[in-house]
Each structure stands twice: as C-alpha cells, then as structure tokens.
Design a protein around this motif. Structure first.
Motif, PDB file in Angstrom:
ATOM      1  N   SER A 114      -9.047  -1.873   1.273  1.00 16.62           N
ATOM      2  CA  SER A 114      -9.777  -0.866   2.037  1.00 16.62           C
ATOM      3  C   SER A 114      -8.825  -0.089   2.924  1.00 16.62           C
ATOM      4  O   SER A 114      -8.192  -0.650   3.812  1.00 16.62           O
ATOM      5  N   GLU A 115      -8.731   1.203   2.685  1.00 25.33           N
ATOM      6  CA  GLU A 115      -7.846   2.053   3.486  1.00 25.33           C
ATOM      7  C   GLU A 115      -8.241   2.019   4.954  1.00 25.33           C
ATOM      8  O   GLU A 115      -7.407   2.108   5.845  1.00 25.33           O
ATOM      9  N   THR A 116      -9.522   1.869   5.206  1.00 30.31           N
ATOM     10  CA  THR A 116     -10.038   1.921   6.570  1.00 30.31           C
ATOM     11  C   THR A 116      -9.661   0.689   7.380  1.00 30.31           C
ATOM     12  O   THR A 116      -9.288   0.798   8.552  1.00 30.31           O
ATOM     13  N   TYR A 117      -9.768  -0.477   6.790  1.00 30.52           N
ATOM     14  CA  TYR A 117      -9.715  -1.707   7.571  1.00 30.52           C
ATOM     15  C   TYR A 117      -8.424  -2.504   7.467  1.00 30.52           C
ATOM     16  O   TYR A 117      -8.140  -3.321   8.341  1.00 30.52           O
ATOM     17  N   LEU A 118      -7.634  -2.333   6.416  1.00 22.20           N
ATOM     18  CA  LEU A 118      -6.433  -3.147   6.237  1.00 22.20           C
ATOM     19  C   LEU A 118      -5.328  -2.723   7.206  1.00 22.20           C
ATOM     20  O   LEU A 118      -4.987  -1.538   7.274  1.00 22.20           O
ATOM     21  N   LYS A 119      -4.787  -3.660   7.940  1.00 21.51           N
ATOM     22  CA  LYS A 119      -3.700  -3.393   8.865  1.00 21.51           C
ATOM     23  C   LYS A 119      -2.501  -4.288   8.532  1.00 21.51           C
ATOM     24  O   LYS A 119      -2.686  -5.414   8.065  1.00 21.51           O
ATOM     25  N   PRO A 120      -1.265  -3.838   8.742  1.00 22.19           N
ATOM     26  CA  PRO A 120      -0.922  -2.552   9.343  1.00 22.19           C
ATOM     27  C   PRO A 120      -1.139  -1.367   8.433  1.00 22.19           C
ATOM     28  O   PRO A 120      -1.234  -0.233   8.893  1.00 22.19           O
ATOM     29  N   THR A 121      -1.230  -1.607   7.126  1.00 22.52           N
ATOM     30  CA  THR A 121      -1.450  -0.529   6.167  1.00 22.52           C
ATOM     31  C   THR A 121      -1.773  -1.121   4.813  1.00 22.52           C
ATOM     32  O   THR A 121      -1.216  -2.158   4.424  1.00 22.52           O
ATOM     33  N   SER A 122      -2.644  -0.442   4.073  1.00 21.72           N
ATOM     34  CA  SER A 122      -2.952  -0.907   2.721  1.00 21.72           C
ATOM     35  C   SER A 122      -1.742  -0.805   1.804  1.00 21.72           C
ATOM     36  O   SER A 122      -1.651  -1.512   0.798  1.00 21.72           O
ATOM     37  N   MET A 123      -0.776   0.052   2.147  1.00 26.60           N
ATOM     38  CA  MET A 123       0.416   0.203   1.315  1.00 26.60           C
ATOM     39  C   MET A 123       1.219  -1.093   1.256  1.00 26.60           C
ATOM     40  O   MET A 123       1.913  -1.356   0.267  1.00 26.60           O
ATOM     41  N   LEU A 124       1.113  -1.902   2.293  1.00 28.53           N
ATOM     42  CA  LEU A 124       1.782  -3.201   2.287  1.00 28.53           C
ATOM     43  C   LEU A 124       1.277  -4.070   1.134  1.00 28.53           C
ATOM     44  O   LEU A 124       1.998  -4.932   0.633  1.00 28.53           O
ATOM     45  N   TYR A 125       0.028  -3.819   0.704  1.00 32.28           N
ATOM     46  CA  TYR A 125      -0.612  -4.692  -0.280  1.00 32.28           C
ATOM     47  C   TYR A 125      -0.842  -4.040  -1.642  1.00 32.28           C
ATOM     48  O   TYR A 125      -1.429  -4.655  -2.520  1.00 32.28           O
ATOM     49  N   ARG A 126      -0.370  -2.800  -1.812  1.00 31.52           N
ATOM     50  CA  ARG A 126      -0.524  -2.162  -3.135  1.00 31.52           C
ATOM     51  C   ARG A 126       0.086  -3.012  -4.227  1.00 31.52           C
ATOM     52  O   ARG A 126      -0.531  -3.254  -5.280  1.00 31.52           O
ATOM     53  N   ASN A 127       1.302  -3.490  -4.001  1.00 31.22           N
ATOM     54  CA  ASN A 127       1.982  -4.271  -5.027  1.00 31.22           C
ATOM     55  C   ASN A 127       1.350  -5.649  -5.209  1.00 31.22           C
ATOM     56  O   ASN A 127       1.446  -6.247  -6.285  1.00 31.22           O
ATOM     57  N   MET A 128       0.703  -6.163  -4.165  1.00 28.93           N
ATOM     58  CA  MET A 128      -0.001  -7.434  -4.300  1.00 28.93           C
ATOM     59  C   MET A 128      -1.181  -7.285  -5.260  1.00 28.93           C
ATOM     60  O   MET A 128      -1.394  -8.140  -6.134  1.00 28.93           O
ATOM     61  N   LEU A 129      -1.953  -6.200  -5.118  1.00 29.51           N
ATOM     62  CA  LEU A 129      -3.044  -5.957  -6.059  1.00 29.51           C
ATOM     63  C   LEU A 129      -2.498  -5.741  -7.463  1.00 29.51           C
ATOM     64  O   LEU A 129      -3.078  -6.234  -8.443  1.00 29.51           O
ATOM     65  N   ALA A 130      -1.386  -5.016  -7.583  1.00 30.02           N
ATOM     66  CA  ALA A 130      -0.803  -4.797  -8.905  1.00 30.02           C
ATOM     67  C   ALA A 130      -0.435  -6.120  -9.574  1.00 30.02           C
ATOM     68  O   ALA A 130      -0.688  -6.325 -10.771  1.00 30.02           O
ATOM     69  N   MET A 131       0.137  -7.037  -8.800  1.00 30.23           N
ATOM     70  CA  MET A 131       0.501  -8.344  -9.353  1.00 30.23           C
ATOM     71  C   MET A 131      -0.745  -9.168  -9.655  1.00 30.23           C
ATOM     72  O   MET A 131      -0.837  -9.826 -10.702  1.00 30.23           O
ATOM     73  N   ASP A 132      -1.714  -9.134  -8.741  1.00 30.62           N
ATOM     74  CA  ASP A 132      -2.976  -9.859  -8.929  1.00 30.62           C
ATOM     75  C   ASP A 132      -3.644  -9.423 -10.231  1.00 30.62           C
ATOM     76  O   ASP A 132      -4.028 -10.254 -11.076  1.00 30.62           O
ATOM     77  N   ALA A 133      -3.751  -8.109 -10.416  1.00 31.99           N
ATOM     78  CA  ALA A 133      -4.439  -7.585 -11.596  1.00 31.99           C
ATOM     79  C   ALA A 133      -3.673  -7.900 -12.879  1.00 31.99           C
ATOM     80  O   ALA A 133      -4.270  -8.287 -13.900  1.00 31.99           O
ATOM     81  N   GLU A 134      -2.358  -7.742 -12.832  1.00 31.94           N
ATOM     82  CA  GLU A 134      -1.560  -8.023 -14.028  1.00 31.94           C
ATOM     83  C   GLU A 134      -1.691  -9.484 -14.448  1.00 31.94           C
ATOM     84  O   GLU A 134      -1.855  -9.793 -15.646  1.00 31.94           O
ATOM     85  N   GLU A 135      -1.642 -10.388 -13.493  1.00 26.01           N
ATOM     86  CA  GLU A 135      -1.712 -11.807 -13.841  1.00 26.01           C
ATOM     87  C   GLU A 135      -3.121 -12.232 -14.247  1.00 26.01           C
ATOM     88  O   GLU A 135      -3.287 -13.130 -15.081  1.00 26.01           O
ATOM     89  N   LEU A 136      -4.150 -11.595 -13.671  1.00 27.21           N
ATOM     90  CA  LEU A 136      -5.516 -11.861 -14.144  1.00 27.21           C
ATOM     91  C   LEU A 136      -5.637 -11.554 -15.628  1.00 27.21           C
ATOM     92  O   LEU A 136      -6.253 -12.315 -16.396  1.00 27.21           O
TER      93      LEU A 136
END
Length: 582
Positions: free
Chosen positions: A93-115
């Motif tokens: 969520s761009e609104t709520y994730l701190k310090p920034t959602s950009m910190l976690y873009r690659n985490m979602l990419a890894m999460d999705a790839e491994e799923l």
C-alpha cells in the motif's frame, strides 16, 4: 511477426502434470490433498492450473475491490477450462507502508516469483495496480517466464470538493500549500480530505499507478484497453473475467513473457510513457523490468525518446485540467497509442495473441483536448528529461512538463540538508533567510540512504516563500517523488550521497546550475575541490544490521540501474532449475 509459433501444448506437457500426473506415492499425496479441499479429479486432470496472485489487503485502498474481483477472474478461468487457485501475495500500500513501499518492491517480486516456482502452476493472472505492485508482479512473471496476464486495479473516480474537481496527490500538495499560506481554512482542508478519494481504485491523476499500468499494456501484458479501465466501471468486471479466459488459452499456446517482452516492446513502453506525461518513477521501474527480460534499456533510451515524443495526454499533473476518468472517456490508452503510432513498433506481439498494431487499429479520440494530436501537444518534448554532470555522473531526472518553466535554466546557492526532519523544520520557519532563487538540497534519501528511496523529492516549499506568492523553486535530491507530484524537482541523483556520490560533497552556498535544454546539471566548484572533499568524506553508519533491510542494503542497485537486487539480474549465476517434487 518473424517468430515461429510453438506447437500447442498437450495436457501431458503442462507443468502441473508433474505434480498430479505420475502414478507414484508423491503424486498420490498431491491428488489426495486436492480432494481433501473438495476438488474432484475432473477439475484438475488435464486442465491448466492458473494461479491468481492477489495483492488485496485490508490496508490497501487501491485494491479494495480485489476481494470480490478475484471471483470474476476465477469465473473466466473456469469458463475456459482452467483450474483457478488464488495465492495471496504481499500487498504494498503506497499510503500506509513506511518508510516507503519502494523498500519492499523487490520483496513482492521475490515473493511472487517463488510462489509460482514452488507450486504446480501453468499460468498466472497478476492482480495489482498500486504503484509498486505493477513492476513487482511483472518482474516476478518475467523471471519465472510462465504465461502471464496483468489485471490493473484501475483508476478511482474523480474527487470533488465544493464543485471543484480534485486529483489524487496533486491537489493534496496544492491545497496543503494554500493552507500553509493562509489562503484556505482548516474546515476547507477537511472538506478536501473527505472528497479527494471517492471510490476504490488507484490515483486518478497520471501518477505512478496509471503510468505503470499503461507501461504494462504498452509492453503487451494487459488486454487491449485494460490499463485505462476505471475501477468502478462494470467494464472492469468484464476485463477481469476476460483475462481469466485468455490466460487459459495463453497456456495452451505457450505464450510466455519472453515472447512478448522484446527490446521493441520496451521502446514502445518508453514512447507511451513520454506521451502520457508519465511519473518520474517510470524510469526506475521500466529499467528494472527490461533488464529482467534481458533487454538493454537504460537512461539513454529515455533521453532519446524524450527528444522526439511530445506529451499528448492532457492529464494532471503534466496536464492542466483532466484526470484519468476523462482520459478513459476520451478513448483511453488505445486512442492515445493510435494517435502516436508513428513512434511505435506495431508488429510487437501482445498477450491476446495479436500485435500491438492490430489492437489499436481504428481506436478513436473522442475529446482532442484530453488526448491531443501530435501536432498540438501540451508539451513539445517528452514528459521526462535526463540530466548529467559533475553532480550526477550517472544521471538524474526532472519532469519539465510539470514545473514552472522559468527554472528550466537556473543557477542558485544551495541550502543543504542531511535528513528530511531537519528540512521540514526549516521550511516552516518564516524567519528563514531564503529566496526563490535558492536551491533546496536533500541528501541521504536514495536507495540505501532513505532507506528505500522514499518519495521525499518534492521538497516542501518554505512557508515564507508561499506567503510571498511563490509556488515553485529548484529542489534537488537523490530521492524519488510521487507521480502525482509536480514542480522543479531534480530527482534520482546517481550515485546517491549515502555511498559517496557527488551529492554527498556539496555545501550550503555552493552554486548549483541546471540547463534542461542542454540536459546538464553541475555544482560550480573545481575538480580539485571536489576531489579534496571526496578524500575527507566518511561513509555513514549502515541503516540496517539484520533481516530484510540488511539484505536490501547489501544488494540494492542504484536508481539508474533500476534499483533491482544485483542477485536477481538475468546474468547473475546459473539459470534457475525447476524444483524437485520428490
């Protein structure tokens, strides 16, 4: 197309057949557990298993409708003879994730790839839309290279306050400055707060969300017209179902991302982004996506298209008036691409099995003030410009179409801040000795310094200047800014200051000069002085000492490289093998 079409898959060729097909003990377990969940063998035997990666959560307002929209996707998959399975993925969520959602873009990419890698999946429907979800999910699908289709969340409805149309982000910044300048009341501000977000869906300005979904369609991963479909429109339900139906056929056709995401396809994405008045974030995400696809796309390509493709999408913040709802009614992405087709590679294959040229053929513009012809653009060059010089040897970016044009060429003394809190305190000090000719500088806000490169780059205007009537000034940082932002903001300075880039070496009072036409940026000090300051520089303490943050800090690449992890590059190490199921 010159590509030779692969033969149509047979049921025994399906990836999921490795899990469900063999007459052995391990597959007995897979089949029996499917039956435990109530699925009869007829539901999966000989059918493609289609994952639906859903980024819905209770703290993701852009994707609130995905909780039910996933059922529409499932309906389409079932109609086409597939077996749908929903897999929840990390929700950014761009609104709520701190310090920034950009910190976690690659985490979602890894999460999705491994799923996708770890489960019996033959194809995937990607459900995203909020800023970082689009690039993250596409990074995953590209690396996994299973047939994939993207379903954008869609823009929300226009905002409204006292009969005035409100746009996400852009009007937040505007009215916040008016409140600080004493031009509106706290009651007015409360009305803006209540009226600016009236439905589920992504920002309805041409922010990062709409930029990235348009890019996803231009690359070929979204069904025709899907990227500009409004979230609250019944057509979005039909888009979800159609995407479910289409992915099943794409599996049988073995229509993988590697067949779609060519170098030409990424050039199409850059051209469309420039024409739409895109978010500055497009550069980082698109470079990362292209490199995952093995395509050599970089800042040079953005600069090349910036010089030749004008902005014809009259949507805020580059435009002066309209929002994504107006863009949709004016003909949407298909009409825009048809209007600029001379800048596109029309023979690129897309996820529906047809070429881009076939998809846009006959698309009409219904309001030529919203989607302008190339002969009457709202800005004569592309949305973004890449600057280089002794302050940014690896480049930085500015959005000339969304700034006061008097700052396109400017020199002024720097006011330097090492952290965002001290900057915020200073800009509220009405006794501060500052003029509109000064250059505000924020450092330690890049990929490692932020950490995660937060959207701090639209540095707040000093209250003193606001009360004097100023609404823009030159601002400089190694941060990003929201795609809904505007102003004379130089962003993504690379290398970042935290790792010793030149931005770390400047001092308050140094003269900073930019010339957007010449694509240059520099600090007016000698090379010898720069070298002496570099020799005296000491690296700051690391931001993290454990966990994901530690991994992020050790492996994140710079902005000009797409901020991907170095170990996720296409050329890093041996190819990934399929998991053993024994």
């Amino acid at each position: 197309m010159t590509e030779q079409t692969p033969r149509r898959k047979r049921p025994e060729d399906l990836r999921s057949a490795r899990w469900f097909g063999p007459a052995d003990l391990r597959s007995f377990g897979h089949r029996s557990r499917a039956m435990q969940m109530g699925y009869a063998p007829e539901e999966w035997q000989g059918r493609p298993v289609i994952a639906i990666l859903n980024t819905w959560s209770d703290l993701q307002p852009c994707h609130a409708h995905f909780k039910t929209r996933v059922e529409d996707v499932k309906r389409g998959i079932l109609m086409a003879g597939g077996f749908p399975v929903e897999l929840p993925a990390l929700s950014l969520s761009e609104t709520y994730l701190k310090p920034t959602s950009m910190l976690y873009r690659n985490m979602l990419a890894m999460d999705a790839e491994e799923l996708l890698r770890a489960h019996p999946i033959d194809g995937v429907v990607l459900m995203g839309g909020c800023d970082k979800t689009t690039p993250a999910l596409l990074l995953a699908a590209t690396s996994m290279n299973l047939p994939a289709i993207y379903v954008p969340a869609g823009p929300m409805l226009r905002g409204n306050w006292h009969g005035k149309v409100l746009g996400s982000g852009s009007d937040s910044w505007k009215y916040w400055d008016e409140l600080r300048a004493g031009k509106i009341t706290e009651k007015d501000w409360g009305g803006v707060e209540a009226g600016i977000a009236r439905s589920y869906g992504t920002c309805m300005t041409m922010g990062t969300a709409s930029t990235m979904t348009a890019i996803a369609e231009a690359v070929g991963m979204v069904l025709p017209g899907g990227s500009s479909m409004l979230a609250a429109d019944a057509g979005h339900i039909r888009l979800a179902s159609e995407s479910g139906r289409r992915i099943v056929d794409a599996v049988w056709e073995d229509l993988t991302p590697s067949r779609i995401q060519t170098h030409d396809a990424y050039e199409n994405a850059i051209a469309v982004a420039m024409a739409m008045g895109c978010s500055t974030n497009a550069i980082i995400h698109l470079i990362a996506m292209a490199k995952r696809a093995g395509q050599d796309i970089g800042l040079k390509d953005f600069e090349r298209y910036s010089r030749k493709v004008p902005v014809i999408g009259n949507v805020r913040p580059s435009g002066d008036k309209y929002l994504m709802e107006d863009f949709f009614y004016a003909g949407g992405i298909l009409a825009l691409m048809n209007s600029m087709k001379e800048h596109l590679h029309l023979d690129c294959l897309t996820i529906n099995g047809r070429t881009l040229g076939e998809n846009i053929e006959g698309a009409e513009v219904y309001n030529d003030d919203v989607i302008r012809p190339l002969t009457n653009p709202i800005y004569g060059e592309g949305s973004l410009a890449v600057l280089t010089g002794n302050l940014a040897p690896d480049g930085c970016v500015i959005k000339p179409a969304a700034m006061d044009q008097k700052f396109l060429k400017h020199s002024g003394p720097a006011l330097v801040f090492d952290d965002y809190p001290s900057l915020k305190r200073a800009v509220d000090d009405e006794s501060w000795e500052i003029t509109a000719d000064h250059v505000l500088v924020l450092r330690n806000a890049g990929p490692q310094g932020g950490p995660g490169m937060p959207e701090w780059g639209m540095l707040p205007m000093p209250k003193k200047l606001l009360k004097e009537g100023h609404r823009d000034m030159l601002r400089l940082s190694d941060a990003r800014m929201s795609g809904t932002s505007y102003g004379a903001c130089v962003l993504h300075v690379a290398p970042e200051s935290f790792v010793g880039g030149p931005l770390a070496l400047i001092k308050t009072g140094d003269i900073i000069s930019i010339d957007v036409e010449a694509r240059s940026i520099r600090v007016e000090i000698s090379d010898d002085e720069m070298a002496a300051r570099k020799a005296a520089w000491h690296p700051p303490e690391p931001r993290y000492e454990r966990g994901y943050g530690y991994m992020f800090s050790k492996h994140i690449q710079q902005a000009n490289e797409g901020c991907d992890f170095d170990f996720l590059r296409t050329d890093f190490g041996a190819p990934i093998k399929e998991p053993s199921i024994y």
